[in-house]
Design a protein around this motif. Structure first.
Motif, PDB file in Angstrom:
ATOM      1  N   GLN A 283       0.828  -1.202   0.000  1.00 42.35           N
ATOM      2  CA  GLN A 283       0.000   0.000   0.000  1.00 42.35           C
ATOM      3  C   GLN A 283       0.864   1.254   0.000  1.00 42.35           C
ATOM      4  O   GLN A 283       2.031   1.250   0.431  1.00 42.35           O
ATOM      5  CB  GLN A 283      -0.936   0.002   1.203  1.00 42.35           C
ATOM      6  N   SER A 284       0.275   2.340  -0.473  1.00 38.79           N
ATOM      7  CA  SER A 284       1.023   3.595  -0.559  1.00 38.79           C
ATOM      8  C   SER A 284       1.411   4.143   0.805  1.00 38.79           C
ATOM      9  O   SER A 284       2.363   4.923   0.913  1.00 38.79           O
ATOM     10  CB  SER A 284       0.187   4.638  -1.318  1.00 38.79           C
ATOM     11  N   ASP A 285       0.690   3.755   1.859  1.00 39.82           N
ATOM     12  CA  ASP A 285       1.039   4.244   3.198  1.00 39.82           C
ATOM     13  C   ASP A 285       2.136   3.410   3.857  1.00 39.82           C
ATOM     14  O   ASP A 285       2.449   3.591   5.032  1.00 39.82           O
ATOM     15  CB  ASP A 285      -0.204   4.265   4.086  1.00 39.82           C
TER      16      ASP A 285
END
Length: 789
Positions: A283-285
Motif C-alpha cells: 500500500q502507498s502508506d
C-alpha cells in the motif's frame, strides 16, 4: 578373362526351403486359428489404431481460462456453518496462475493489514538485522476480513481455451475448431462440444464452457468431503484446505477423416493434497495487505498423438503385420514338437539326418572288399540310422555300390546332393594324387618349405588368375570344402587375403559369414585394427558393413576395443567429427583423456597424475588440444559427475577446499576438509571450517570454525558436506533438483548464510570446484559442470 557364364548361372540360381506337409487336422485348425487372430490384429492396428497415419506427439500451445459469475447467486448451506461467506466477483476469485496451463479458484480467504512501526518502511530494509524487515510472525496485523468461504463457488462457470500444432506436419488448431468431450474418473462421457453446441451455448465464446461443479464431479471431488491432506485439521473439508485437480487433454485423429482432430478432457483429483497461496499487496502508506487464499488448483497437461495420412507408414504397418504370420508357424511347430503325443513322429518327418560320411570315405578308399566285410559295414550303416529312414538310406548306399544299374534307376534312387558329395570326394582325392599334375608349388623359406602338386586345369577353372595361395586354399579349389573351426581369426584373415588375390568371390562371402557368425566377439574386441584391414580390400563388403553398424549402433565397442589407445589421432578426430558415438558427452571426454594419458605415457615415464609436473601438463595439453573443440562440454551435467565421479576424482587426495557457487545469486560458499574424502561418514572436525564470500566484498565475508569432534560428512551418495546442517549436498542433480541447503548446527560456530527460514536456506548449485591443498601448490581436481586436471 572373367567367367561370364559362371557368373550368370550363379546370379540366376533360385534357392528354396524344403516344406513338409503334415496331414493332421488338429494342427491345421490351430494353425488357421492363429492366422485368423493375427489377421484380426493387423486390421485393428491399421484401421482402429490408425496405422495409416504418420503420427507425432502434438506441440502444446497455450491453455487459458476465464471465470464468470452466475447470473443469480444463491446462499449455500455451508454459509451457515463454522465460517461465514462472502460474495466476490470472478476477477477476485480467479487468482493469477504461476505458469502456463494452471489456474487457481479461491474457496476460502482471510485478509489482514500489516502496518509498519517505529517509522519503518518495509521495502527499504537495508541490513540483515534491520528491525524494519517485514515478518508476518512479528509484525502486528489488523484483520480486514476473517476466515470466510466464497459463496456459491460451484456455480461459477469456466471457459477453457487451448491450442496445439504439429512438429513436422502442417497441423495447427485451437479447441474452437475441434470436437471435444469431458470424461469423468469412471470413464463415462459427461459433456461434449462441437461448433454447433458452442454457438448455441454462447455465440461470442470460442472455448469450452463448464461449471466448477462439473469439473469437480468429473474429477470425483467434493469440496464438503473431509480433507486427507497431511496438514489438514480433523474435520476440515477440502473447501477449507484446498484441492489439486490435474486435467489431461488427450488429442487424436478422428478415424477416417483426413486432418480432423478431436480431444478429451480427463480430470483427476490428487488425493492427499491441499493448496493455498498468499497474495501480498503493498500500500502507498507503507503497509501490506495479505490475502491468505485456499482453493481449487487446476493443472492442465496436453499430450496425445496426431498425424496425417502417409502411404509409407501404411505400407510399413501392413508389412510388419503380415510378418507376424511366421509367428503362427513357429507356435504350431513348438506345439507339434514339444507337447503333442505324436511329437516323435512329427520330429522324424521334419528333420532328416544324412548317413555317416566317415563310413562313406572309408568305402571310397577301399580298392577290394570281400562280401563278408561289405555285409558287416552295411549292418553298421543300418544300425546308425533312424528306423523311419533306414530303407531310403540303404537304397542310396546300394545304388552307389551296384554300378550296373540302369541310368533311370540310378537317378531314381540317387539324391542330387549325394552325387555332388561323391564328385567333391573324387576331386579331393585328386589333390592328394601326384599323377597328371602339371604344377609344383613350393611354399615357405629355407628349411621350412613344403612342396605339393597341383593341376593347371583346376586352377584355371576355379580362379581367373594363377598366383598360388596356401595349401588350404588350394584344397578348397579342388574339393569346394574348407574347414575353419581349427583356425583363429588371424589365420582366417590370411585366407581372406589369399582369396582376394585369387578372386574367389564365393569363398570370400563364406569367410565373411563365418567370421561374423562365429567370431563376432573377437571382431568387436579388435574393432579398430580389423576395421582398418577390411577397408584395404573392396570385396570385403560384409565385414565393412558389420564394422559400420557397430560404429553407428554400438559406439561403445570402439572405446572398449583392446587397441583403442593405439588408435591414430586422425582416425579418432574423424570419429568425433562424424558424431558417431551414442554415448554421454562425459564418457566421450573421459575416453579422450584416457587416450591422451596413454600417448603421454609413451613420452614421459609417469603413472600417477598426482606426480605430474607443470611440463607434463603442458605436454598433455598439446596432445588433446585438437579434441577440445569437438567435445560439447555444455552437455556435461551434474548427473555425469555426481556422486561416483566426485569420489573417484577427489577421494584419498588429502586436504581439500570445496567452493560452491549458488545458482541465481552468485554467492560463493564452501568449506575446508583437512582430511581425505574416503566415504567414511563423519570425519574429525579438528581444523575444519566453513566460509561465505558473500557478494565478493571482504567486509561481507564470513568464517565459521568447527567446534565439535564431528566436522565434514563423507557419504558415497553425496557431494562435499560439512556438519549436520551447515552445508548439505544430497541432491541427485545439484543444478536442477532440491536437496542442497545451508543452515545452523552444533558442529560449527555459526551459520554462514543470512535469512535462514526453518533453520536453513535451500539453494541450487550453478557450479562448484574442489581444490587439493598442498604445501607449495593448490590444484583443482573436480569442477561442475566441467572436468579438468
Amino acid at each position: 578373362m572373367p567367367d561370364i557364364k559362371g557368373f550368370m548361372e550363379g546370379l540366376l540360381e533360385y534357392e528354396t526351403f524344403k516344406i513338409v506337409k503334415v496331414q493332421d487336422k488338429r494342427l491345421g485348425v490351430i494353425y488357421r486359428a492363429f492366422q485368423i487372430a493375427i489377421f484380426v490384429y493387423i486390421i485393428y492396428k491399421i484401421v482402429m489404431d490408425q496405422g495409416y497415419l504418420k503420427k507425432e506427439p502434438p506441440v502444446p500451445g497455450a491453455v487459458r481460462m476465464s471465470l464468470k459469475a452466475p447470473k443469480t447467486l444463491s446462499t449455500p448451506d455451508y454459509c451457515d456453518g463454522a465460517l461465514p461467506c462472502v460474495y466476490w466477483g470472478a476477477n477476485d476469485i480467479l487468482y493469477p496462475s504461476d505458469g502456463a496451463g494452471t489456474g487457481f479458484f479461491t474457496t476460502r480467504v482471510a485478509v489482514n493489514r500489516y502496518n509498519p512501526e517505529n517509522n519503518c518502511t518495509f521495502i527499504k530494509a537495508s541490513r540483515a538485522d534491520d528491525p524494519c524487515i517485514f515478518d508476518l510472525s512479528k509484525t502486528k496485523n489488523e484483520t480486514l476480513l476473517g476466515k470466510s468461504y466464497i459463496a456459491d463457488i460451484e456455480n461459477y462457470t469456466v471457459m477453457i481455451e487451448h491450442s496445439i500444432r504439429g512438429q513436422t506436419t502442417s497441423i495447427g488448431l485451437r479447441n474452437g475448431l475441434m470436437d471435444g468431450k469431458l470424461v469423468n474418473s469412471k470413464g463415462k462421457t459427461v459433456k461434449t462440444w462441437t461448433n454447433a453446441t458452442r454457438t448455441a451455448e454462447n455465440p461470442q465464446a470460442d472455448g469450452d464452457i463448464l461449471t466448477i461443479k462439473e469439473i469437480l464431479d468429473a474429477a470425483g471431488a467434493n469440496l464438503e468431503a473431509n480433507s486427507t491432506a497431511p496438514g489438514a485439521k480433523k474435520g476440515e473439508t477440502y473447501r477449507s484446505s484446498g484441492i489439486v485437480i490435474v486435467i489431461v487433454i488427450d488429442y487424436k485423429n478422428v478415424p477416417f477423416k483426413d486432418n480432423v482432430i478431436s480431444y478429451t478432457y480427463y480430470p483427476q483429483m490428487i488425493d492427499g493434497n491441499e493448496y493455498k497461496t498468499t497474495e501480498s499487496i503493498y500500500q502507498s502508506d507503507g503497509s501490506y495487505i495479505i490475502k491468505d487464499r485456499h482453493g481449487i488448483r487446476l493443472v492442465f497437461q496436453q499430450y496425445g498423438s496426431i498425424g496425417v495420412f502417409d502411404f509409407i507408414s501404411l505400407l510399413q504397418n501392413i508389412v510388419a503385420g503380415f510378418a507376424l504370420f511366421s509367428l503362427a508357424t513357429l507356435l504350431v511347430e513348438i506345439l507339434m514338437l514339444q507337447f503333442l503325443p505324436e511329437k516323435k513322429d512329427y520330429e522324424e518327418w521334419k528333420f532328416e539326418t544324412t548317413h555317416d560320411f566317415d563310413l562313406h570315405r572309408k568305402e571310397k578308399q577301399k580298392k577290394i572288399q570281400s562280401p563278408e566285410d561289405e555285409t558287416a559295414e552295411n549292418q553298421a550303416y543300418y544300425n546308425q540310422t533312424s528306423p523311419g529312414l533306414r530303407d531310403k538310406r540303404l537304397r542310396h548306399k546300394f545304388c552307389y555300390k551296384h554300378v550296373n544299374l540302369s541310368a533311370t534307376a540310378f537317378w531314381t534312387f540317387m539324391a542330387p546332393q549325394q552325387l555332388f558329395h561323391d564328385l567333391s570326394c573324387d576331386f579331393g582325392s585328386l589333390f592328394n594324387n601326384q599323377k597328371c599334375s602339371d604344377i609344383r608349388v613350393i611354399a615357405g623359406d629355407g628349411p621350412n618349405t613344403i612342396t605339393f602338386h597341383a593341376h593347371g586345369l583346376v586352377l584355371a577353372t576355379r580362379s581367373r588368375i594363377l598366383p598360388l595361395p596356401s595349401l588350404v586354399i588350394l584344397r578348397y579349389m579342388y574339393s569346394g570344402e574348407i574347414e575353419l573351426d581349427e583356425y583363429g581369426v588371424p589365420i582366417i584373415l590370411e585366407f581372406f587375403v589369399a582369396a582376394e588375390e585369387l578372386i574367389l568371390e564365393k569363398l570370400i562371402n563364406h569367410l565373411e559369414d563365418y567370421l561374423i557368425e562365429h567370431h563376432a566377439k573377437e571382431l568387436k574386441e579388435n574393432f579398430l585394427t580389423l576395421r582398418e584391414t577390411s577397408y584395404k580390400y573392396p570385396s570385403f563388403k560384409k565385414l565393412q558393413n558389420f564394422f559400420t553398424e557397430i560404429a553407428v549402433k554400438n559406439s561403445a565397442a570402439i572405446f572398449n576395443s583392446r587397441d583403442f589407445t593405439s588408435l591414430d589421432k586422425s582416425v579418432l578426430v574423424s570419429f568425433l567429427q562424424g558424431d558417431l558415438f551414442d554415448l554421454r558427452e562425459a564418457e566421450i571426454w573421459e575416453k579422450v583423456v584416457e587416450w591422451g594419458v596413454a600417448k603421454l605415457a609413451n613420452k614421459i615415464d609417469i603413472k600417477e597424475i598426482s606426480n605430474w609436473t607443470d611440463e607434463n601438463f603442458e605436454v598433455f595439453k598439446e596432445i588433446i588440444e585438437e579434441f577440445l573443440p569437438l567435445i560439447r562440454f555444455f552437455h556435461i551435467s551434474s548427473v555425469d559427475f555426481y556422486p561416483a565421479d566426485f569420489h573417484r576424482l577427489c577421494d584419498n587426495k588429502g586436504a581439500t577446499v570445496s567452493v560452491i557457487k549458488v545458482k541465481g545469486t552468485g554467492q560463493l560458499i564452501g568449506g575446508y576438509n583437512p582430511q581425505s574424502w574416503s566415504c567414511k561418514k563423519w570425519l574429525d572436525g579438528k581444523g575444519s571450517f566453513i566460509f561465505s564470500l558473500g557478494d565478493g566484498k571482504a567486509e561481507n565475508a564470513k568464517l565459521s570454525k568447527s567446534i565439535s569432534e564431528d566436522g565434514p560428512y563423507d557419504s558415497p551418495n553425496r557431494g562435499p558436506e560439512f556438519g549436520e546442517l551447515s552445508i548439505i549436498m544430497k541432491s541427485e542433480d545439484f543444478q536442477n533438483k532440491p536437496g542442497c541447503s545451508c543452515g545452523k548446527d552444533t558442529e560449527y560456530e555459526h551459520a554462514i548464510m543470512p535469512n535462514l527460514e526453518n533453520g536453513k536456506v535451500n539453494f541450487l548449485v550453478e557450479e562448484y570446484e574442489v581444490f587439493q591443498i598442498r604445501k607449495h601448490e593448490t590444484r583443482c581436481y573436480f569442477r561442475l559442470p566441467y572436468f579438468k586436471y
